[in-house]
Design a protein around this motif. Structure first.
Motif, mmCIF file in Angstrom:
data_model
loop_
_atom_site.group_PDB
_atom_site.id
_atom_site.type_symbol
_atom_site.label_atom_id
_atom_site.label_comp_id
_atom_site.label_asym_id
_atom_site.label_seq_id
_atom_site.Cartn_x
_atom_site.Cartn_y
_atom_site.Cartn_z
ATOM 1 N N PRO A 58 1.019 -1.239 -0.003
ATOM 2 C CA PRO A 58 0.113 -0.018 0.083
ATOM 3 C C PRO A 58 0.733 1.225 0.148
ATOM 4 O O PRO A 58 0.322 2.419 0.062
ATOM 5 C CB PRO A 58 -0.868 0.074 1.308
ATOM 6 C CG PRO A 58 -0.529 -1.434 1.893
ATOM 7 C CD PRO A 58 0.612 -1.826 1.346
ATOM 8 N N ASP A 59 2.070 1.235 -0.021
ATOM 9 C CA ASP A 59 2.919 2.574 0.207
ATOM 10 C C ASP A 59 2.724 3.252 -0.911
ATOM 11 O O ASP A 59 2.363 4.498 -0.850
ATOM 12 C CB ASP A 59 4.513 2.195 0.368
ATOM 13 C CG ASP A 59 4.943 1.290 1.613
ATOM 14 O OD1 ASP A 59 3.987 1.219 2.451
ATOM 15 O OD2 ASP A 59 6.004 1.018 1.951
ATOM 16 N N ASN A 60 3.005 2.654 -2.388
ATOM 17 C CA ASN A 60 2.867 3.608 -3.320
ATOM 18 C C ASN A 60 1.243 4.287 -3.741
ATOM 19 O O ASN A 60 1.488 5.517 -3.673
ATOM 20 C CB ASN A 60 3.364 2.783 -4.663
ATOM 21 C CG ASN A 60 4.678 2.785 -4.771
ATOM 22 O OD1 ASN A 60 5.446 3.764 -4.201
ATOM 23 N ND2 ASN A 60 5.384 1.734 -5.560
ATOM 24 N N PRO A 61 0.341 3.724 -3.554
ATOM 25 C CA PRO A 61 -0.815 4.313 -3.569
ATOM 26 C C PRO A 61 -1.296 5.286 -2.456
ATOM 27 O O PRO A 61 -1.566 6.417 -3.006
ATOM 28 C CB PRO A 61 -1.915 3.098 -3.582
ATOM 29 C CG PRO A 61 -1.383 1.944 -3.851
ATOM 30 C CD PRO A 61 0.228 2.144 -3.200
ATOM 31 N N SER A 62 -0.511 5.083 -1.233
ATOM 32 C CA SER A 62 -0.745 6.252 -0.485
ATOM 33 C C SER A 62 -0.117 7.462 -0.573
ATOM 34 O O SER A 62 -0.721 8.390 -0.601
ATOM 35 C CB SER A 62 -0.140 5.587 0.960
ATOM 36 O OG SER A 62 -1.039 4.312 1.597
#
Length: 169
Positions: A58-62
């Motif tokens: 979930p790092d990149n979408p956040s």
């Protein structure tokens, strides 16, 4: 506008994340971290590698949500400045410039805080959560089957390699 950014961008991308995305062959992981003797239970090293790898999904979408929010806010500020200060274009341009600089600073800080938050989340795994326990048991069953299959395969390979001994009379 911000609602659209989160609804269409962030929530959809987070929902589209497949938990098994990028997982390598689990048998290979067990074999590589389990040492010479395959374990009946899921080795801690395998578990930690799998969980850490999946927690980063979930790092990149956040972080993308922060950038899209920044763009949306900048567009809104420019629109408001041009509408309300339409008779004074230099003032509208200056207001937009100052607001853009402030938003850029806030975006950097927000990204920093989100990265820090995600790093904290990565470092703590709540193994007492009921869903975690339920899913861990499912994964443990899968690993037990994989370990038994691996052990059976090694036994079969060992039997094939065994040279028959001649009997003396």
């Amino acid at each position: 506008e911000l609602f659209k950014v989160f609804k269409s961008g962030c929530i959809e991308k987070l929902s589209a994340i497949k938990p098994d995305k990028g997982l390598v062959n689990i048998r290979d992981l067990i074999e590589n971290t389990g040492g010479i003797q395959p374990a009946l239970f899921l080795p801690d090293g395998v578990f930690n590698n799998l969980v850490k790898q999946q927690l980063k999904l979930p790092d990149n979408p956040s972080l993308n949500a922060v950038e899209k929010s920044h763009g949306s806010l900048k567009t809104s500020v420019d629109m408001i400045a041009s509408r309300t200060l339409g008779k004074h274009p230099k003032l509208a341009a200056e207001v937009s410039l100052i607001a853009s600089e402030i938003l850029a600073e806030q975006m950097k800080e927000t990204k920093h805080y989100i990265k820090q938050y995600l790093t904290n989340e990565h470092s703590y795994i709540n193994t007492n959560h009921p869903e975690f326990i339920e899913r861990y048991e499912l994964a443990a069953d899968m690993f037990r089957v994989a370990a038994v299959d691996m052990r059976n395969k090694k036994d079969a390979d060992a039997k094939k390699k065994k040279v028959p001994t001649a009997t003396l009379r």
